[in-house]
Design a protein around this motif. Structure first.
Motif, PDB file in Angstrom:
ATOM      1  N   GLU A 181     -10.086  -2.207   0.125  1.00  0.00           N
ATOM      2  CA  GLU A 181     -10.145  -3.494  -0.560  1.00  0.00           C
ATOM      3  C   GLU A 181      -8.766  -4.100  -0.701  1.00  0.00           C
ATOM      4  O   GLU A 181      -8.625  -5.299  -0.846  1.00  0.00           O
ATOM      5  CB  GLU A 181     -10.767  -3.290  -1.945  1.00  0.00           C
ATOM      6  CG  GLU A 181     -12.121  -2.634  -1.847  1.00  0.00           C
ATOM      7  CD  GLU A 181     -13.111  -3.309  -2.745  1.00  0.00           C
ATOM      8  OE1 GLU A 181     -12.682  -4.023  -3.617  1.00  0.00           O
ATOM      9  OE2 GLU A 181     -14.297  -3.126  -2.505  1.00  0.00           O
ATOM     10  N   ASP A 182      -7.735  -3.260  -0.660  1.00  0.00           N
ATOM     11  CA  ASP A 182      -6.359  -3.724  -0.780  1.00  0.00           C
ATOM     12  C   ASP A 182      -5.961  -4.427   0.521  1.00  0.00           C
ATOM     13  O   ASP A 182      -5.947  -3.803   1.585  1.00  0.00           O
ATOM     14  CB  ASP A 182      -5.445  -2.529  -1.034  1.00  0.00           C
ATOM     15  CG  ASP A 182      -3.987  -2.954  -1.181  1.00  0.00           C
ATOM     16  OD1 ASP A 182      -3.702  -4.167  -1.095  1.00  0.00           O
ATOM     17  OD2 ASP A 182      -3.144  -2.072  -1.382  1.00  0.00           O
ATOM     18  N   PRO A 183      -5.643  -5.729   0.481  1.00  0.00           N
ATOM     19  CA  PRO A 183      -5.300  -6.430   1.722  1.00  0.00           C
ATOM     20  C   PRO A 183      -4.062  -5.864   2.409  1.00  0.00           C
ATOM     21  O   PRO A 183      -3.974  -5.877   3.636  1.00  0.00           O
ATOM     22  CB  PRO A 183      -5.070  -7.880   1.264  1.00  0.00           C
ATOM     23  CG  PRO A 183      -4.839  -7.798  -0.201  1.00  0.00           C
ATOM     24  CD  PRO A 183      -5.605  -6.618  -0.687  1.00  0.00           C
ATOM     25  N   GLU A 184      -3.094  -5.340   1.641  1.00  0.00           N
ATOM     26  CA  GLU A 184      -1.910  -4.745   2.254  1.00  0.00           C
ATOM     27  C   GLU A 184      -2.287  -3.518   3.080  1.00  0.00           C
ATOM     28  O   GLU A 184      -1.771  -3.303   4.175  1.00  0.00           O
ATOM     29  CB  GLU A 184      -0.897  -4.368   1.172  1.00  0.00           C
ATOM     30  CG  GLU A 184       0.067  -5.487   0.799  1.00  0.00           C
ATOM     31  CD  GLU A 184       1.123  -5.730   1.872  1.00  0.00           C
ATOM     32  OE1 GLU A 184       1.232  -4.926   2.817  1.00  0.00           O
ATOM     33  OE2 GLU A 184       1.838  -6.732   1.770  1.00  0.00           O
ATOM     34  N   LEU A 185      -3.179  -2.694   2.548  1.00  0.00           N
ATOM     35  CA  LEU A 185      -3.593  -1.490   3.265  1.00  0.00           C
ATOM     36  C   LEU A 185      -4.397  -1.847   4.506  1.00  0.00           C
ATOM     37  O   LEU A 185      -4.256  -1.221   5.558  1.00  0.00           O
ATOM     38  CB  LEU A 185      -4.409  -0.587   2.341  1.00  0.00           C
ATOM     39  CG  LEU A 185      -4.775   0.802   2.902  1.00  0.00           C
ATOM     40  CD1 LEU A 185      -3.545   1.523   3.414  1.00  0.00           C
ATOM     41  CD2 LEU A 185      -5.484   1.620   1.836  1.00  0.00           C
ATOM     42  N   LEU A 186      -5.233  -2.868   4.399  1.00  0.00           N
ATOM     43  CA  LEU A 186      -5.989  -3.310   5.567  1.00  0.00           C
ATOM     44  C   LEU A 186      -5.041  -3.871   6.626  1.00  0.00           C
ATOM     45  O   LEU A 186      -5.231  -3.657   7.827  1.00  0.00           O
ATOM     46  CB  LEU A 186      -7.012  -4.362   5.153  1.00  0.00           C
ATOM     47  CG  LEU A 186      -8.007  -4.817   6.228  1.00  0.00           C
ATOM     48  CD1 LEU A 186      -8.655  -3.623   6.909  1.00  0.00           C
ATOM     49  CD2 LEU A 186      -9.060  -5.716   5.632  1.00  0.00           C
ATOM     50  N   LEU A 187      -4.012  -4.574   6.180  1.00  0.00           N
ATOM     51  CA  LEU A 187      -2.994  -5.061   7.108  1.00  0.00           C
ATOM     52  C   LEU A 187      -2.325  -3.895   7.820  1.00  0.00           C
ATOM     53  O   LEU A 187      -2.121  -3.925   9.036  1.00  0.00           O
ATOM     54  CB  LEU A 187      -1.961  -5.894   6.355  1.00  0.00           C
ATOM     55  CG  LEU A 187      -0.686  -6.272   7.126  1.00  0.00           C
ATOM     56  CD1 LEU A 187      -1.030  -7.176   8.297  1.00  0.00           C
ATOM     57  CD2 LEU A 187       0.309  -6.945   6.202  1.00  0.00           C
ATOM     58  N   ASP A 188      -1.979  -2.855   7.050  1.00  0.00           N
ATOM     59  CA  ASP A 188      -1.345  -1.684   7.659  1.00  0.00           C
ATOM     60  C   ASP A 188      -2.259  -1.027   8.685  1.00  0.00           C
ATOM     61  O   ASP A 188      -1.804  -0.549   9.735  1.00  0.00           O
ATOM     62  CB  ASP A 188      -0.962  -0.667   6.581  1.00  0.00           C
ATOM     63  CG  ASP A 188       0.171  -1.162   5.691  1.00  0.00           C
ATOM     64  OD1 ASP A 188       0.984  -1.974   6.177  1.00  0.00           O
ATOM     65  OD2 ASP A 188       0.230  -0.747   4.513  1.00  0.00           O
ATOM     66  N   LEU A 189      -3.557  -0.996   8.385  1.00  0.00           N
ATOM     67  CA  LEU A 189      -4.517  -0.404   9.317  1.00  0.00           C
ATOM     68  C   LEU A 189      -4.551  -1.188  10.621  1.00  0.00           C
ATOM     69  O   LEU A 189      -4.473  -0.611  11.711  1.00  0.00           O
ATOM     70  CB  LEU A 189      -5.901  -0.364   8.681  1.00  0.00           C
ATOM     71  CG  LEU A 189      -7.050   0.138   9.570  1.00  0.00           C
ATOM     72  CD1 LEU A 189      -6.801   1.571  10.019  1.00  0.00           C
ATOM     73  CD2 LEU A 189      -8.383   0.019   8.842  1.00  0.00           C
ATOM     74  N   VAL A 190      -4.665  -2.511  10.523  1.00  0.00           N
ATOM     75  CA  VAL A 190      -4.691  -3.347  11.724  1.00  0.00           C
ATOM     76  C   VAL A 190      -3.374  -3.222  12.487  1.00  0.00           C
ATOM     77  O   VAL A 190      -3.353  -3.130  13.725  1.00  0.00           O
ATOM     78  CB  VAL A 190      -4.973  -4.815  11.354  1.00  0.00           C
ATOM     79  CG1 VAL A 190      -4.870  -5.701  12.581  1.00  0.00           C
ATOM     80  CG2 VAL A 190      -6.360  -4.941  10.739  1.00  0.00           C
ATOM     81  N   MET A 191      -2.250  -3.209  11.770  1.00  0.00           N
ATOM     82  CA  MET A 191      -0.948  -3.108  12.426  1.00  0.00           C
ATOM     83  C   MET A 191      -0.816  -1.782  13.173  1.00  0.00           C
ATOM     84  O   MET A 191      -0.319  -1.726  14.303  1.00  0.00           O
ATOM     85  CB  MET A 191       0.166  -3.241  11.388  1.00  0.00           C
ATOM     86  CG  MET A 191       1.569  -3.191  11.972  1.00  0.00           C
ATOM     87  SD  MET A 191       2.832  -3.729  10.786  1.00  0.00           S
ATOM     88  CE  MET A 191       2.566  -2.559   9.467  1.00  0.00           C
TER      89      MET A 191
END
Length: 280
Positions: free
Chosen positions: A61-71
């Motif tokens: 749910e954390d957008p930063e963590l989702l960003l890290d996943l995509v990156m």
């Protein structure tokens, strides 16, 4: 392109701006100094992503963590997974059309040009004047070998905002990026003279009010592309006189980079030619 996608994702998820990354379009993307992330900066995020990847089907749910996943998926070349997660993000944030645009950019980067074109066309059907969509659409057309269509699309968008019959009419639309897009498409087609003529037209018109540095910078990049580094530096110096502090800082970095190229150029500087722009 990986760096650009990550920057765009961070801006979209955390409330930043999309359009600023492409201030001058594709020229800037190839000329801006690169930023390299250090290993220490991503170690903690990598551990969180590693733990998350052990839970397939689960999205943070954390957008930063989702960003890290995509990156991480992008860095590992797993474009399909990154694309799927971008699509999921778009479903979660349907008001942010840019996420779908980035998914289309991933399709383009992986060579799926037809699928990328279809996705961009579906977005353009809802917002036909969207500059970011038009940029990507033109790029896809160029890569498909349809340069004529790309120029026609860019020219139609430019004519709609340029309004040459009423130069004194005020418009709420910033026409300059549309002109830069058309000039860049023409440059990509090898029509350097036509691109330069358009930029001159834009520069002359901007001088009627407050000189806009963007066409000057684009023209400088055109000169630099053609090996005329001295003229490119002179145009950067002129653009610097009309830029804000952030623009001036970026121009100084670009000027120093080109100065190094000028130093290593095989031909000697012509006597009487003004020296390259020096940083303050």
């Amino acid at each position: 392109m990986l760096r650009a996608i990550v920057l765009l994702l961070r801006g979209l998820l955390l409330g930043g701006s999309y359009g600023g990354v492409f201030l001058l379009g594709w020229w800037v993307a190839s000329s801006a100094p690169a930023e390299i992330a250090t290993t220490s900066a991503v170690t903690g995020a990598q551990q969180k992503v590693f733990n998350l990847r052990k839970q397939p089907g689960s999205l943070p749910e954390d957008p930063e963590l989702l960003l890290d996943l995509v990156m991480t998926q992008l860095q590992q070349g797993d474009l399909q997974a990154a694309y799927d997660h971008l699509q999921t993000l778009h479903q979660q944030h349907p008001q942010r059309w840019q996420l779908s645009l980035l998914a289309a950019e991933l399709l383009r980067s992986s060579g799926e040009l037809t699928a990328a074109e279809q996705q961009v066309q579906s977005l353009l059907a809802l917002d036909p004047d969207n500059l970011s969509l038009l940029r990507l659409y033109c790029r896809i057309l160029l890569e498909q070998g349809e340069a004529g269509r790309a120029e026609a699309v860019a020219d139609a968008a430019w004519q709609q905002v340029w309004n040459p019959g009423n130069p004194g009419m005020k418009s709420t639309v910033d026409a300059v990026p549309y002109g830069l897009l058309l000039a860049d498409v023409r440059r990509s087609r090898g029509k350097v003279g036509a691109a330069d003529q358009l930029l001159e037209q834009m520069i002359d018109r901007s001088k009627q009010e407050r000189t806009d540095p963007r066409p000057l910078v684009a023209q400088a990049m055109l000169r630099q592309d053609n090996g005329d580094l001295e003229a490119a530096q002179q145009l950067l110096a002129e653009a610097r006189q009309h830029g804000d502090p952030v623009t001036i800082q970026w121009l100084d970095m670009l000027s120093r980079r080109w100065s190094l190229e000028l130093t290593h150029a095989p031909t000697a500087q012509t006597p009487g030619t003004p020296p390259p722009l020096a940083s303050p």
